[in-house]
Motif scaffolding. Structure first.
Motif, mmCIF file in Angstrom:
data_model
loop_
_atom_site.group_PDB
_atom_site.id
_atom_site.type_symbol
_atom_site.label_atom_id
_atom_site.label_comp_id
_atom_site.label_asym_id
_atom_site.label_seq_id
_atom_site.Cartn_x
_atom_site.Cartn_y
_atom_site.Cartn_z
ATOM 1 N N THR A 118 0.800 -1.199 0.064
ATOM 2 C CA THR A 118 -0.105 -0.168 -0.230
ATOM 3 C C THR A 118 0.950 1.278 0.034
ATOM 4 N N LEU A 119 0.699 2.019 -0.975
ATOM 5 C CA LEU A 119 1.420 3.381 -0.999
ATOM 6 C C LEU A 119 0.769 4.574 -0.894
ATOM 7 N N ALA A 120 1.540 5.519 -0.046
ATOM 8 C CA ALA A 120 0.735 7.067 0.195
ATOM 9 C C ALA A 120 1.924 7.904 -0.469
ATOM 10 N N ASP A 121 1.326 8.536 -1.303
ATOM 11 C CA ASP A 121 2.200 9.637 -2.048
ATOM 12 C C ASP A 121 3.556 8.793 -2.824
ATOM 13 N N GLY A 122 3.278 7.392 -3.247
ATOM 14 C CA GLY A 122 4.229 6.799 -3.895
ATOM 15 C C GLY A 122 5.309 6.070 -3.128
ATOM 16 N N LEU A 123 5.126 6.104 -1.676
ATOM 17 C CA LEU A 123 5.812 5.742 -0.713
ATOM 18 C C LEU A 123 5.183 4.643 0.188
ATOM 19 N N PRO A 124 5.912 3.365 0.599
ATOM 20 C CA PRO A 124 5.116 2.410 1.456
ATOM 21 C C PRO A 124 4.428 2.917 2.763
ATOM 22 N N ALA A 125 3.179 2.772 2.850
ATOM 23 C CA ALA A 125 2.342 3.397 3.844
ATOM 24 C C ALA A 125 2.622 2.547 5.267
ATOM 25 N N ALA A 126 2.600 3.202 6.530
ATOM 26 C CA ALA A 126 2.964 2.474 7.890
ATOM 27 C C ALA A 126 1.954 2.096 8.496
ATOM 28 N N THR A 127 1.918 1.029 9.271
ATOM 29 C CA THR A 127 0.937 0.624 10.202
ATOM 30 C C THR A 127 1.331 0.894 11.722
ATOM 31 N N ILE A 128 0.831 0.690 12.799
ATOM 32 C CA ILE A 128 0.974 0.653 14.029
ATOM 33 C C ILE A 128 2.191 -0.321 14.281
ATOM 34 N N MET A 129 2.237 -1.457 13.569
ATOM 35 C CA MET A 129 3.039 -2.643 13.999
ATOM 36 C C MET A 129 4.686 -2.138 13.265
ATOM 37 N N ASP A 130 4.618 -1.018 12.785
ATOM 38 C CA ASP A 130 5.894 -0.543 12.026
ATOM 39 C C ASP A 130 7.004 0.203 13.345
ATOM 40 N N GLN A 131 7.319 -0.810 14.388
ATOM 41 C CA GLN A 131 7.843 0.174 15.461
ATOM 42 C C GLN A 131 8.997 -1.103 15.885
ATOM 43 N N ILE A 132 9.380 -1.865 15.165
ATOM 44 C CA ILE A 132 10.604 -2.621 15.870
ATOM 45 C C ILE A 132 11.809 -1.992 15.633
ATOM 46 N N PRO A 133 12.684 -1.645 16.714
ATOM 47 C CA PRO A 133 13.821 -0.923 16.950
ATOM 48 C C PRO A 133 14.644 -1.503 15.707
ATOM 49 N N ILE A 134 15.603 -0.519 15.343
ATOM 50 C CA ILE A 134 16.566 -0.627 14.194
ATOM 51 C C ILE A 134 15.825 -1.085 12.877
ATOM 52 N N VAL A 135 15.018 -2.189 13.004
ATOM 53 C CA VAL A 135 14.309 -2.557 11.577
ATOM 54 C C VAL A 135 13.539 -1.371 11.180
ATOM 55 N N ASN A 136 12.510 -0.655 12.025
ATOM 56 C CA ASN A 136 11.884 0.444 11.484
ATOM 57 C C ASN A 136 11.965 1.581 12.156
ATOM 58 N N ILE A 137 12.633 1.653 13.656
ATOM 59 C CA ILE A 137 12.867 2.868 14.209
ATOM 60 C C ILE A 137 14.560 2.725 14.485
ATOM 61 N N PRO A 138 15.332 3.506 13.774
ATOM 62 C CA PRO A 138 16.632 3.631 13.846
ATOM 63 C C PRO A 138 16.917 4.424 15.347
ATOM 64 N N PRO A 139 18.148 4.448 15.816
ATOM 65 C CA PRO A 139 18.467 5.342 17.069
ATOM 66 C C PRO A 139 18.152 6.826 16.794
ATOM 67 N N PHE A 140 18.154 7.413 17.816
ATOM 68 C CA PHE A 140 18.190 8.786 17.938
ATOM 69 C C PHE A 140 19.279 9.462 18.395
ATOM 70 N N GLY A 141 20.467 9.336 17.864
ATOM 71 C CA GLY A 141 21.859 9.695 18.255
ATOM 72 C C GLY A 141 22.273 9.362 19.726
ATOM 73 N N MET A 142 22.334 10.181 20.479
ATOM 74 C CA MET A 142 22.439 10.070 22.015
ATOM 75 C C MET A 142 21.056 9.851 22.818
ATOM 76 N N CYS A 143 21.037 9.122 23.890
ATOM 77 C CA CYS A 143 20.006 8.913 24.577
ATOM 78 C C CYS A 143 20.544 9.730 26.097
ATOM 79 N N ARG A 144 19.749 10.377 26.719
ATOM 80 C CA ARG A 144 20.075 11.109 27.943
ATOM 81 C C ARG A 144 18.922 10.687 29.019
ATOM 82 N N SER A 145 18.381 9.724 28.894
ATOM 83 C CA SER A 145 17.421 9.082 29.823
ATOM 84 C C SER A 145 17.919 8.462 31.162
#
Length: 129
Positions: A30-57
């Motif tokens: 499924t495409l949106a504006d010619g790009l793959p459309a995301a679902t709520i399950m696109d939340q896997i670290p590294i695979v879907n969500i890359p790191p945010f530089g440095m963590c301060r938590s």
């Protein structure tokens, strides 16, 4: 009005020091504006969500250890997102591959206490095969 999120959407974590970019494999065809459309399950670290530089938590064990070694001075360490649950809330009306579509109002929570939000969704219209 909620906007469909696509591959390349810009993400930000409240505990991260840099933005990241959502990765959406074209599995659902499924495409949106010619790009793959995301679902709520696109939340896997590294695979879907890359790191945010440095963590301060302080809840992140590597940040806690580095901070303790620095005599209590908060010491950010490399981000490695740990996400146990899908994006929430998903679309109440749109399904992609039998999963709720991901729109720009959804958030994802990192186990280290960061709230991940979508700052630029990337898509606007949806096309199905």
């Amino acid at each position: 009005m909620a906007i469909q999120v696509t591959m390349g959407a810009t993400l930000m974590c409240s505990q991260g020091l840099a933005p990241s970019t959502l990765v959406v494999p074209p599995l659902n065809r499924t495409l949106a504006d010619g790009l793959p459309a995301a679902t709520i399950m696109d939340q896997i670290p590294i695979v879907n969500i890359p790191p945010f530089g440095m963590c301060r938590s302080p809840a992140n064990p590597s940040v806690a250890a580095a901070t303790a070694a620095a005599m209590g001075v908060l010491t950010p360490m490399p981000c490695m997102p740990v996400i146990a649950a899908p994006w929430s809330p998903g679309s109440a009306t749109v399904q992609i591959g039998n999963k709720p579509a991901l729109n720009n109002t959804a958030k994802c929570i990192c186990n280290w206490g960061g709230s991940i939000s979508i700052t630029n969704p990337g898509g606007k219209t949806v096309q199905t095969p």
